[in-house]
Design an enzyme around this catalytic site. Sequence first.
Site, PDB file in Angstrom:
ATOM      1  N   SER A  12      80.698  71.783  37.750  1.00  0.00           N
ATOM      2  CA  SER A  12      80.032  70.573  37.285  1.00  0.00           C
ATOM      3  C   SER A  12      78.551  70.649  37.610  1.00  0.00           C
ATOM      4  CB  SER A  12      80.644  69.323  37.936  1.00  0.00           C
ATOM      5  OG  SER A  12      80.380  69.306  39.330  1.00  0.00           O
ATOM      6  N   GLY A  13      77.784  69.815  36.929  1.00  0.00           N
ATOM      7  CA  GLY A  13      76.362  69.715  37.187  1.00  0.00           C
ATOM      8  C   GLY A  13      75.979  68.271  37.419  1.00  0.00           C
ATOM      9  N   ARG A  14      74.927  68.059  38.210  1.00  0.00           N
ATOM     10  CA  ARG A  14      74.475  66.703  38.507  1.00  0.00           C
ATOM     11  C   ARG A  14      72.956  66.646  38.443  1.00  0.00           C
ATOM     12  NH1 ARG A  14      77.195  66.347  43.274  1.00  0.00           N
ATOM     13  NH2 ARG A  14      75.836  68.009  44.021  1.00  0.00           N
ATOM     14  N   HIS A 236      69.162  79.343  44.877  1.00  0.00           N
ATOM     15  CA  HIS A 236      70.581  79.612  45.090  1.00  0.00           C
ATOM     16  C   HIS A 236      71.152  78.398  45.808  1.00  0.00           C
ATOM     17  CE1 HIS A 236      73.942  82.233  47.055  1.00  0.00           C
ATOM     18  NE2 HIS A 236      74.399  81.452  46.081  1.00  0.00           N
ATOM     19  N   ASP A 237      72.211  77.816  45.269  1.00  0.00           N
ATOM     20  CA  ASP A 237      72.693  76.542  45.809  1.00  0.00           C
ATOM     21  C   ASP A 237      73.063  76.630  47.279  1.00  0.00           C
ATOM     22  OD1 ASP A 237      75.036  78.008  45.368  1.00  0.00           O
ATOM     23  OD2 ASP A 237      75.854  76.627  43.890  1.00  0.00           O
ATOM     24  N   THR A 238      73.545  77.794  47.729  1.00  0.00           N
ATOM     25  CA  THR A 238      73.849  77.918  49.157  1.00  0.00           C
ATOM     26  C   THR A 238      72.579  77.908  49.990  1.00  0.00           C
ATOM     27  OG1 THR A 238      75.800  79.231  48.594  1.00  0.00           O
ATOM     28  CG2 THR A 238      75.095  79.256  50.891  1.00  0.00           C
ATOM     29  N   THR A 259      83.790  75.284  45.844  1.00  0.00           N
ATOM     30  CA  THR A 259      84.557  76.274  45.078  1.00  0.00           C
ATOM     31  C   THR A 259      84.558  77.610  45.817  1.00  0.00           C
ATOM     32  OG1 THR A 259      84.009  75.187  42.988  1.00  0.00           O
ATOM     33  CG2 THR A 259      84.719  77.482  42.874  1.00  0.00           C
ATOM     34  N   GLY A 406      80.794  69.655  49.120  1.00  0.00           N
ATOM     35  CA  GLY A 406      81.845  68.754  48.667  1.00  0.00           C
ATOM     36  C   GLY A 406      83.174  68.935  49.365  1.00  0.00           C
TER      37      GLY A 406
END
Length: 489
Positions: A12-14, A236-238, A259, A406
Amino acid sequence: MSVLAFDLGASSGRAMLGQLNSRTIGVTEIHRFPNDPVRIGDRFQWDILRIYHEMKQGLLKLKGKHRLPSSIGIDTWAVDFGLLDRSGELLMNPYHYRDTHTDGVMEQVFRELTPGEIFDRTGIQFLSFNTMYQLASLQRKKPFLLQEAERFLMIPDLLRYFLTGEMANEFTNATTTQLYNPHSASWDDHILKSLKIPHGLFHPVVQPGTHIGGLRPAVTEELGVPSIPLYAVAEHDTASAVVAVPALERSFAYLSCGTWSLMGTEVDQPVIHERARQLNFTNEGGAYGTYRLLKNIMGLWILQECQRTWGREGMSYSYPELVHMAESAPAFACFIDPDDSMFLPAGDMPKRVREYAARTNQGVPQNEGALVRCIMESLAMQYRYVLELTEELSGRKFQGLHMVGGGIHNETLCQWTANAIGKPVWAGPAEGSAIGNMAVQFIAQGELSDIWEARAVIRESFPVKTYEPQDAPLWEEAYGVFGLRTGKR
Protein backbone atom coordinates in the site's frame (compact mmCIF):
# COMPACT_ATOMS: atom_id res chain seq x y z
CA MET A 1 5.11 24.08 9.42
CA SER A 2 3.96 21.05 7.42
CA VAL A 3 5.64 18.59 5.07
CA LEU A 4 4.24 15.80 2.90
CA ALA A 5 5.66 12.28 3.07
CA PHE A 6 4.79 9.79 0.36
CA ASP A 7 5.44 6.47 2.12
CA LEU A 8 5.11 3.63 -0.39
CA GLY A 9 5.25 0.02 0.73
CA ALA A 10 5.05 -3.28 -1.06
CA SER A 11 1.28 -3.55 -0.50
CA SER A 12 0.00 0.00 0.00
CA GLY A 13 0.95 3.63 -0.34
CA ARG A 14 0.11 6.64 1.81
CA ALA A 15 0.32 10.41 1.57
CA MET A 16 1.01 11.58 5.13
CA LEU A 17 1.05 15.19 6.28
CA GLY A 18 3.48 16.00 9.10
CA GLN A 19 3.08 19.19 11.14
CA LEU A 20 5.81 20.44 13.46
CA ASN A 21 4.53 22.54 16.35
CA SER A 22 7.19 23.50 18.88
CA ARG A 23 8.45 20.09 20.16
CA THR A 24 5.70 17.94 18.71
CA ILE A 25 5.13 16.28 15.34
CA GLY A 26 1.54 15.61 14.35
CA VAL A 27 0.76 13.15 11.55
CA THR A 28 -2.38 13.04 9.41
CA GLU A 29 -3.12 10.45 6.74
CA ILE A 30 -4.32 12.32 3.66
CA HIS A 31 -4.62 9.52 1.11
CA ARG A 32 -4.14 5.75 1.15
CA PHE A 33 -4.21 3.42 -1.81
CA PRO A 34 -3.43 -0.23 -2.60
CA ASN A 35 -0.12 -0.96 -4.30
CA ASP A 36 -0.91 -4.25 -5.94
CA PRO A 37 1.67 -5.58 -8.41
CA VAL A 38 0.40 -6.77 -11.78
CA ARG A 39 1.03 -10.16 -13.32
CA ILE A 40 1.25 -10.06 -17.11
CA GLY A 41 1.91 -13.50 -18.53
CA ASP A 42 4.89 -14.84 -16.63
CA ARG A 43 6.05 -11.42 -15.47
CA PHE A 44 5.40 -9.73 -12.12
CA GLN A 45 5.64 -5.93 -12.36
CA TRP A 46 4.84 -2.72 -10.50
CA ASP A 47 2.02 -0.53 -11.80
CA ILE A 48 4.26 2.52 -11.56
CA LEU A 49 1.96 4.90 -13.43
CA ARG A 50 -0.93 4.03 -11.11
CA ILE A 51 1.33 4.79 -8.15
CA TYR A 52 2.21 8.16 -9.69
CA HIS A 53 -1.48 8.87 -10.35
CA GLU A 54 -2.35 8.12 -6.71
CA MET A 55 0.42 10.45 -5.51
CA LYS A 56 -1.17 13.25 -7.51
CA GLN A 57 -4.52 12.40 -5.92
CA GLY A 58 -2.89 12.93 -2.55
CA LEU A 59 -1.74 16.38 -3.62
CA LEU A 60 -5.24 17.19 -4.87
CA LYS A 61 -6.76 16.16 -1.54
CA LEU A 62 -4.34 18.45 0.29
CA LYS A 63 -5.20 21.28 -2.08
CA GLY A 64 -8.88 20.70 -1.32
CA LYS A 65 -8.15 21.04 2.40
CA HIS A 66 -6.08 24.22 1.81
CA ARG A 67 -3.10 22.55 3.51
CA LEU A 68 -0.35 22.51 0.90
CA PRO A 69 3.01 21.55 2.44
CA SER A 70 6.31 23.42 2.41
CA SER A 71 8.06 20.38 0.89
CA ILE A 72 7.64 16.79 -0.28
CA GLY A 73 9.68 13.61 0.26
CA ILE A 74 9.29 10.05 -1.04
CA ASP A 75 10.37 6.73 0.51
CA THR A 76 9.79 3.24 -0.93
CA TRP A 77 11.10 -0.30 -0.89
CA ALA A 78 14.58 -1.01 -2.24
CA VAL A 79 16.31 -2.76 -5.20
CA ASP A 80 13.70 -2.16 -7.94
CA PHE A 81 14.21 0.48 -10.64
CA GLY A 82 13.15 2.03 -13.93
CA LEU A 83 15.18 2.70 -17.08
CA LEU A 84 14.71 5.89 -19.10
CA ASP A 85 15.53 6.40 -22.76
CA ARG A 86 17.30 9.41 -24.29
CA SER A 87 14.09 11.43 -24.34
CA GLY A 88 13.46 10.76 -20.65
CA GLU A 89 10.63 8.28 -21.16
CA LEU A 90 10.23 5.04 -19.25
CA LEU A 91 11.30 1.99 -21.27
CA MET A 92 9.32 -0.64 -19.34
CA ASN A 93 7.28 -1.16 -16.21
CA PRO A 94 9.70 -1.93 -13.36
CA TYR A 95 9.94 -5.59 -12.43
CA HIS A 96 8.77 -6.61 -8.96
CA TYR A 97 11.55 -8.02 -6.80
CA ARG A 98 9.55 -11.26 -6.45
CA ASP A 99 9.51 -11.80 -10.22
CA THR A 100 11.33 -14.93 -11.37
CA HIS A 101 13.53 -13.26 -14.01
CA THR A 102 16.48 -13.37 -11.58
CA ASP A 103 16.21 -17.11 -10.87
CA GLY A 104 19.68 -18.62 -11.22
CA VAL A 105 21.28 -15.29 -12.16
CA MET A 106 23.25 -14.96 -8.91
CA GLU A 107 25.05 -18.19 -9.66
CA GLN A 108 25.84 -16.95 -13.18
CA VAL A 109 27.26 -13.71 -11.77
CA PHE A 110 29.54 -15.69 -9.46
CA ARG A 111 31.32 -16.99 -12.57
CA GLU A 112 32.42 -13.41 -13.23
CA LEU A 113 32.84 -12.16 -9.68
CA THR A 114 33.37 -14.21 -6.50
CA PRO A 115 31.04 -13.68 -3.54
CA GLY A 116 34.00 -12.56 -1.46
CA GLU A 117 34.97 -9.97 -4.05
CA ILE A 118 31.41 -8.63 -4.31
CA PHE A 119 31.00 -8.35 -0.54
CA ASP A 120 34.40 -6.73 -0.06
CA ARG A 121 33.48 -4.08 -2.63
CA THR A 122 29.88 -3.44 -1.53
CA GLY A 123 29.22 -4.84 1.95
CA ILE A 124 25.74 -5.91 0.82
CA GLN A 125 24.10 -9.24 1.62
CA PHE A 126 23.30 -11.73 -1.11
CA LEU A 127 19.65 -11.79 -2.10
CA SER A 128 18.58 -13.23 -5.44
CA PHE A 129 16.53 -10.14 -6.30
CA ASN A 130 19.23 -7.52 -5.65
CA THR A 131 19.50 -4.84 -8.32
CA MET A 132 22.81 -6.31 -9.47
CA TYR A 133 21.13 -9.56 -10.50
CA GLN A 134 18.14 -7.79 -12.04
CA LEU A 135 20.45 -5.77 -14.31
CA ALA A 136 22.58 -8.84 -15.05
CA SER A 137 19.39 -10.66 -16.06
CA LEU A 138 18.43 -7.85 -18.44
CA GLN A 139 21.94 -7.86 -19.92
CA ARG A 140 21.62 -11.56 -20.69
CA LYS A 141 17.97 -11.76 -21.73
CA LYS A 142 17.05 -8.27 -22.99
CA PRO A 143 20.31 -6.50 -23.86
CA PHE A 144 18.46 -4.11 -26.17
CA LEU A 145 16.89 -2.46 -23.11
CA LEU A 146 20.27 -1.52 -21.66
CA GLN A 147 21.41 -0.39 -25.10
CA GLU A 148 18.40 1.94 -25.36
CA ALA A 149 18.60 3.11 -21.74
CA GLU A 150 20.11 6.47 -20.90
CA ARG A 151 19.42 6.63 -17.15
CA PHE A 152 18.83 4.29 -14.20
CA LEU A 153 16.48 5.51 -11.46
CA MET A 154 15.35 3.53 -8.43
CA ILE A 155 11.65 3.66 -7.57
CA PRO A 156 11.69 6.83 -5.40
CA ASP A 157 14.16 8.46 -7.81
CA LEU A 158 11.79 7.64 -10.66
CA LEU A 159 8.68 9.00 -8.94
CA ARG A 160 10.60 12.13 -7.92
CA TYR A 161 11.63 12.53 -11.57
CA PHE A 162 8.01 12.23 -12.70
CA LEU A 163 7.11 15.08 -10.34
CA THR A 164 10.10 17.38 -10.93
CA GLY A 165 11.81 16.43 -14.18
CA GLU A 166 15.10 16.23 -12.20
CA MET A 167 17.16 13.03 -12.07
CA ALA A 168 19.28 11.95 -9.08
CA ASN A 169 20.24 8.69 -7.34
CA GLU A 170 19.74 8.89 -3.57
CA PHE A 171 22.31 7.34 -1.21
CA THR A 172 20.32 5.00 1.08
CA ASN A 173 18.57 3.28 -1.82
CA ALA A 174 21.67 3.29 -4.05
CA THR A 175 23.57 1.25 -1.47
CA THR A 176 21.01 -1.58 -1.63
CA THR A 177 21.80 -2.28 -5.30
CA GLN A 178 25.02 -4.21 -4.55
CA LEU A 179 26.61 -1.91 -7.12
CA TYR A 180 27.72 0.90 -4.78
CA ASN A 181 31.19 0.89 -3.21
CA PRO A 182 31.25 2.49 0.27
CA HIS A 183 35.07 2.62 0.22
CA SER A 184 35.15 4.90 -2.81
CA ALA A 185 31.72 6.44 -2.08
CA SER A 186 30.68 5.86 -5.70
CA TRP A 187 29.24 3.31 -8.09
CA ASP A 188 31.68 0.40 -8.42
CA ASP A 189 33.36 0.55 -11.84
CA HIS A 190 34.85 -2.92 -11.56
CA ILE A 191 31.51 -4.64 -10.91
CA LEU A 192 29.72 -2.66 -13.61
CA LYS A 193 32.44 -3.43 -16.16
CA SER A 194 32.52 -7.13 -15.23
CA LEU A 195 28.77 -7.45 -15.78
CA LYS A 196 28.74 -5.24 -18.90
CA ILE A 197 26.38 -2.74 -17.27
CA PRO A 198 26.93 0.76 -18.73
CA HIS A 199 28.37 3.09 -16.10
CA GLY A 200 26.73 6.06 -17.82
CA LEU A 201 23.30 4.92 -16.60
CA PHE A 202 24.07 6.11 -13.10
CA HIS A 203 24.03 9.61 -11.64
CA PRO A 204 26.32 10.81 -8.84
CA VAL A 205 24.78 9.83 -5.52
CA VAL A 206 23.11 12.52 -3.38
CA GLN A 207 22.64 12.40 0.38
CA PRO A 208 19.36 12.56 2.33
CA GLY A 209 18.33 16.16 2.82
CA THR A 210 19.39 17.27 -0.67
CA HIS A 211 16.99 19.65 -2.43
CA ILE A 212 15.99 18.18 -5.83
CA GLY A 213 13.96 20.84 -7.61
CA GLY A 214 10.24 21.55 -7.37
CA LEU A 215 7.07 20.29 -9.01
CA ARG A 216 7.51 20.67 -12.77
CA PRO A 217 5.24 23.08 -14.71
CA ALA A 218 3.19 20.25 -16.24
CA VAL A 219 2.29 19.04 -12.73
CA THR A 220 1.55 22.47 -11.28
CA GLU A 221 -0.69 23.26 -14.24
CA GLU A 222 -2.50 19.93 -14.09
CA LEU A 223 -3.15 20.08 -10.35
CA GLY A 224 -3.40 23.83 -9.88
CA VAL A 225 -0.74 23.91 -7.16
CA PRO A 226 2.50 25.90 -6.76
CA SER A 227 5.94 24.43 -7.46
CA ILE A 228 6.44 22.77 -4.07
CA PRO A 229 10.11 21.82 -3.35
CA LEU A 230 11.09 18.15 -3.21
CA TYR A 231 13.90 16.76 -1.06
CA ALA A 232 15.75 13.49 -1.36
CA VAL A 233 14.99 12.02 2.06
CA ALA A 234 16.27 8.69 3.36
CA GLU A 235 14.44 7.12 0.44
CA HIS A 236 14.77 3.47 1.35
CA ASP A 237 11.80 3.04 3.69
CA THR A 238 13.88 1.15 6.25
CA ALA A 239 16.41 3.99 6.31
CA SER A 240 13.54 6.39 7.03
CA ALA A 241 12.22 4.03 9.72
CA VAL A 242 15.63 4.01 11.42
CA VAL A 243 15.67 7.83 11.43
CA ALA A 244 12.41 7.59 13.41
CA VAL A 245 13.69 5.13 16.06
CA PRO A 246 13.05 7.07 19.29
CA ALA A 247 16.32 5.97 20.89
CA LEU A 248 17.83 7.88 23.78
CA GLU A 249 21.11 5.97 23.68
CA ARG A 250 23.62 6.17 20.82
CA SER A 251 23.99 2.39 20.68
CA PHE A 252 20.66 0.73 19.95
CA ALA A 253 19.14 -2.23 18.10
CA TYR A 254 16.05 -1.87 15.96
CA LEU A 255 13.51 -4.04 14.20
CA SER A 256 11.52 -2.49 11.38
CA CYS A 257 8.57 -4.85 11.30
CA GLY A 258 6.19 -5.13 8.37
CA THR A 259 5.93 -7.19 5.19
CA TRP A 260 9.68 -7.56 5.64
CA SER A 261 11.42 -7.54 9.00
CA LEU A 262 14.77 -5.77 9.09
CA MET A 263 16.88 -5.97 12.22
CA GLY A 264 20.16 -4.29 12.95
CA THR A 265 21.97 -1.36 14.46
CA GLU A 266 23.30 2.01 13.33
CA VAL A 267 27.08 2.22 12.78
CA ASP A 268 29.47 4.93 11.63
CA GLN A 269 31.37 2.69 9.21
CA PRO A 270 30.30 -0.43 7.29
CA VAL A 271 31.26 -3.77 8.84
CA ILE A 272 32.87 -5.62 5.95
CA HIS A 273 34.75 -8.82 6.76
CA GLU A 274 34.42 -12.54 6.18
CA ARG A 275 32.30 -13.28 9.24
CA ALA A 276 29.73 -10.64 8.18
CA ARG A 277 29.64 -12.18 4.71
CA GLN A 278 29.20 -15.68 6.10
CA LEU A 279 26.24 -14.51 8.17
CA ASN A 280 24.83 -12.69 5.12
CA PHE A 281 24.53 -9.36 6.90
CA THR A 282 24.32 -6.14 4.94
CA ASN A 283 25.66 -2.60 5.26
CA GLU A 284 23.05 -0.28 3.80
CA GLY A 285 23.38 3.47 3.79
CA GLY A 286 21.70 5.49 6.50
CA ALA A 287 21.00 9.16 7.03
CA TYR A 288 23.68 11.66 8.02
CA GLY A 289 26.85 9.68 7.50
CA THR A 290 25.68 6.42 9.06
CA TYR A 291 25.32 2.84 7.88
CA ARG A 292 22.73 0.26 8.81
CA LEU A 293 24.34 -3.04 9.79
CA LEU A 294 21.33 -5.29 9.43
CA LYS A 295 19.83 -8.51 8.19
CA ASN A 296 16.64 -8.98 6.17
CA ILE A 297 14.13 -11.40 7.67
CA MET A 298 11.16 -12.65 5.66
CA GLY A 299 8.73 -11.07 8.13
CA LEU A 300 4.95 -10.87 8.07
CA TRP A 301 4.91 -11.63 4.33
CA ILE A 302 4.41 -15.30 5.21
CA LEU A 303 1.35 -14.54 7.32
CA GLN A 304 -0.01 -12.08 4.73
CA GLU A 305 0.25 -14.71 2.00
CA CYS A 306 -1.56 -17.23 4.22
CA GLN A 307 -4.32 -14.67 4.70
CA ARG A 308 -4.57 -14.15 0.93
CA THR A 309 -4.61 -17.90 0.26
CA TRP A 310 -7.43 -18.49 2.75
CA GLY A 311 -9.33 -15.54 1.28
CA ARG A 312 -9.18 -17.14 -2.17
CA GLU A 313 -10.59 -20.30 -0.60
CA GLY A 314 -13.54 -18.39 0.83
CA MET A 315 -12.21 -17.99 4.38
CA SER A 316 -11.73 -14.24 4.90
CA TYR A 317 -10.06 -13.84 8.28
CA SER A 318 -9.19 -10.42 9.63
CA TYR A 319 -5.71 -9.91 11.01
CA PRO A 320 -6.94 -9.69 14.64
CA GLU A 321 -8.91 -12.92 14.12
CA LEU A 322 -5.77 -14.72 12.96
CA VAL A 323 -3.79 -13.46 15.96
CA HIS A 324 -6.58 -14.54 18.33
CA MET A 325 -6.64 -18.03 16.79
CA ALA A 326 -2.86 -18.22 17.22
CA GLU A 327 -3.11 -17.30 20.91
CA SER A 328 -5.54 -20.19 21.43
CA ALA A 329 -3.33 -22.79 19.69
CA PRO A 330 -0.77 -24.97 21.54
CA ALA A 331 2.60 -23.31 22.10
CA PHE A 332 5.87 -24.40 20.45
CA ALA A 333 4.25 -27.22 18.46
CA CYS A 334 6.17 -26.50 15.24
CA PHE A 335 8.86 -24.13 13.94
CA ILE A 336 9.91 -22.96 10.49
CA ASP A 337 12.93 -21.07 9.26
CA PRO A 338 11.22 -17.86 8.06
CA ASP A 339 14.17 -17.16 5.74
CA ASP A 340 13.99 -20.44 3.87
CA SER A 341 13.82 -19.62 0.14
CA MET A 342 10.60 -21.61 -0.20
CA PHE A 343 8.77 -18.75 1.55
CA LEU A 344 10.00 -15.99 -0.80
CA PRO A 345 7.63 -16.33 -3.82
CA ALA A 346 3.93 -15.54 -3.69
CA GLY A 347 1.65 -18.55 -3.54
CA ASP A 348 0.07 -21.15 -1.28
CA MET A 349 1.94 -20.38 1.93
CA PRO A 350 -0.10 -22.66 4.25
CA LYS A 351 0.90 -25.59 2.06
CA ARG A 352 4.57 -24.58 2.22
CA VAL A 353 4.53 -24.27 6.01
CA ARG A 354 3.08 -27.76 6.27
CA GLU A 355 5.65 -29.08 3.80
CA TYR A 356 8.45 -27.58 5.90
CA ALA A 357 7.05 -29.17 9.06
CA ALA A 358 6.79 -32.59 7.40
CA ARG A 359 10.29 -32.33 5.90
CA THR A 360 11.80 -31.53 9.32
CA ASN A 361 9.88 -34.32 11.10
CA GLN A 362 7.62 -32.04 13.11
CA GLY A 363 3.93 -32.17 13.84
CA VAL A 364 2.15 -30.64 10.85
CA PRO A 365 -0.18 -27.73 11.78
CA GLN A 366 -3.71 -28.96 11.25
CA ASN A 367 -5.69 -25.72 11.41
CA GLU A 368 -5.31 -22.00 10.79
CA GLY A 369 -4.61 -21.12 14.43
CA ALA A 370 -1.79 -23.66 14.75
CA LEU A 371 -0.30 -22.51 11.48
CA VAL A 372 -0.37 -18.81 12.43
CA ARG A 373 1.13 -19.60 15.84
CA CYS A 374 3.94 -21.52 14.13
CA ILE A 375 4.73 -18.50 11.94
CA MET A 376 4.62 -15.92 14.75
CA GLU A 377 6.65 -17.97 17.21
CA SER A 378 9.19 -18.73 14.49
CA LEU A 379 9.53 -15.02 13.72
CA ALA A 380 10.08 -14.22 17.40
CA MET A 381 12.78 -16.90 17.60
CA GLN A 382 14.41 -15.65 14.40
CA TYR A 383 14.49 -12.15 15.88
CA ARG A 384 16.48 -13.47 18.85
CA TYR A 385 18.86 -15.32 16.54
CA VAL A 386 19.54 -12.24 14.41
CA LEU A 387 19.80 -9.93 17.46
CA GLU A 388 22.54 -12.13 18.89
CA LEU A 389 24.39 -12.08 15.56
CA THR A 390 24.03 -8.28 15.44
CA GLU A 391 25.63 -8.06 18.88
CA GLU A 392 28.48 -10.28 17.72
CA LEU A 393 29.24 -8.29 14.57
CA SER A 394 28.86 -4.86 16.14
CA GLY A 395 30.71 -5.72 19.35
CA ARG A 396 27.84 -4.27 21.36
CA LYS A 397 25.38 -5.56 23.95
CA PHE A 398 21.90 -4.12 23.64
CA GLN A 399 19.64 -3.54 26.63
CA GLY A 400 16.51 -4.13 24.58
CA LEU A 401 15.01 -3.85 21.12
CA HIS A 402 13.23 -0.92 19.45
CA MET A 403 10.38 -2.11 17.20
CA VAL A 404 8.92 0.29 14.64
CA GLY A 405 6.54 -0.12 11.71
CA GLY A 406 3.06 -1.45 11.17
CA GLY A 407 3.92 -4.84 12.66
CA ILE A 408 3.84 -3.35 16.17
CA HIS A 409 0.04 -3.35 15.95
CA ASN A 410 0.41 -7.11 16.49
CA GLU A 411 0.86 -6.84 20.25
CA THR A 412 1.13 -10.60 20.63
CA LEU A 413 4.14 -10.67 18.30
CA CYS A 414 5.73 -7.81 20.28
CA GLN A 415 5.26 -9.72 23.54
CA TRP A 416 6.52 -13.00 22.10
CA THR A 417 9.54 -11.15 20.72
CA ALA A 418 10.33 -9.82 24.22
CA ASN A 419 9.90 -13.35 25.58
CA ALA A 420 12.21 -14.81 22.94
CA ILE A 421 15.04 -12.26 23.31
CA GLY A 422 14.75 -12.14 27.10
CA LYS A 423 14.92 -8.33 27.00
CA PRO A 424 12.42 -5.45 26.84
CA VAL A 425 10.84 -4.51 23.54
CA TRP A 426 10.02 -0.82 23.04
CA ALA A 427 7.32 -0.60 20.36
CA GLY A 428 6.65 2.64 18.50
CA PRO A 429 6.08 4.58 16.38
CA ALA A 430 3.97 2.54 13.99
CA GLU A 431 4.37 5.03 11.12
CA GLY A 432 8.16 4.95 11.38
CA SER A 433 9.01 5.28 7.68
CA ALA A 434 6.68 8.24 7.11
CA ILE A 435 7.85 9.98 10.29
CA GLY A 436 11.53 9.49 9.40
CA ASN A 437 10.77 10.87 5.94
CA MET A 438 9.25 13.96 7.57
CA ALA A 439 12.13 14.35 10.02
CA VAL A 440 14.70 14.61 7.20
CA GLN A 441 12.58 17.31 5.56
CA PHE A 442 12.35 19.26 8.82
CA ILE A 443 16.13 19.00 9.29
CA ALA A 444 16.78 20.05 5.69
CA GLN A 445 14.71 23.18 6.21
CA GLY A 446 16.40 24.06 9.50
CA GLU A 447 13.39 23.34 11.71
CA LEU A 448 15.30 20.59 13.57
CA SER A 449 19.05 20.72 14.14
CA ASP A 450 20.03 17.07 13.55
CA ILE A 451 18.90 13.46 13.75
CA TRP A 452 19.24 13.30 17.53
CA GLU A 453 17.02 16.31 18.11
CA ALA A 454 14.58 14.71 15.64
CA ARG A 455 14.61 11.45 17.63
CA ALA A 456 14.01 13.32 20.87
CA VAL A 457 11.03 15.14 19.33
CA ILE A 458 9.69 11.86 17.91
CA ARG A 459 9.92 10.22 21.33
CA GLU A 460 7.93 13.11 22.83
CA SER A 461 5.36 13.01 20.01
CA PHE A 462 4.40 9.34 19.75
CA PRO A 463 3.65 6.68 22.38
CA VAL A 464 6.18 3.92 22.97
CA LYS A 465 4.85 0.77 24.63
CA THR A 466 7.20 -1.41 26.67
CA TYR A 467 6.90 -5.21 26.64
CA GLU A 468 8.81 -6.98 29.41
CA PRO A 469 9.91 -10.61 28.86
CA GLN A 470 7.78 -13.37 30.40
CA ASP A 471 8.07 -17.15 30.92
CA ALA A 472 11.84 -17.11 30.39
CA PRO A 473 12.52 -20.86 31.06
CA LEU A 474 9.85 -22.00 28.59
CA TRP A 475 11.08 -19.69 25.84
CA GLU A 476 14.71 -20.61 26.46
CA GLU A 477 13.93 -24.31 26.07
CA ALA A 478 11.82 -23.63 22.96
CA TYR A 479 14.68 -21.61 21.43
CA GLY A 480 16.84 -24.72 21.61
CA VAL A 481 14.16 -26.68 19.73
CA PHE A 482 13.91 -23.89 17.13
CA GLY A 483 17.66 -24.15 16.56
CA LEU A 484 17.43 -27.91 16.03
CA ARG A 485 14.51 -27.66 13.58
CA THR A 486 16.07 -24.87 11.54
CA GLY A 487 19.78 -25.67 11.78
CA LYS A 488 20.47 -22.43 13.70
CA ARG A 489 22.44 -23.67 16.68
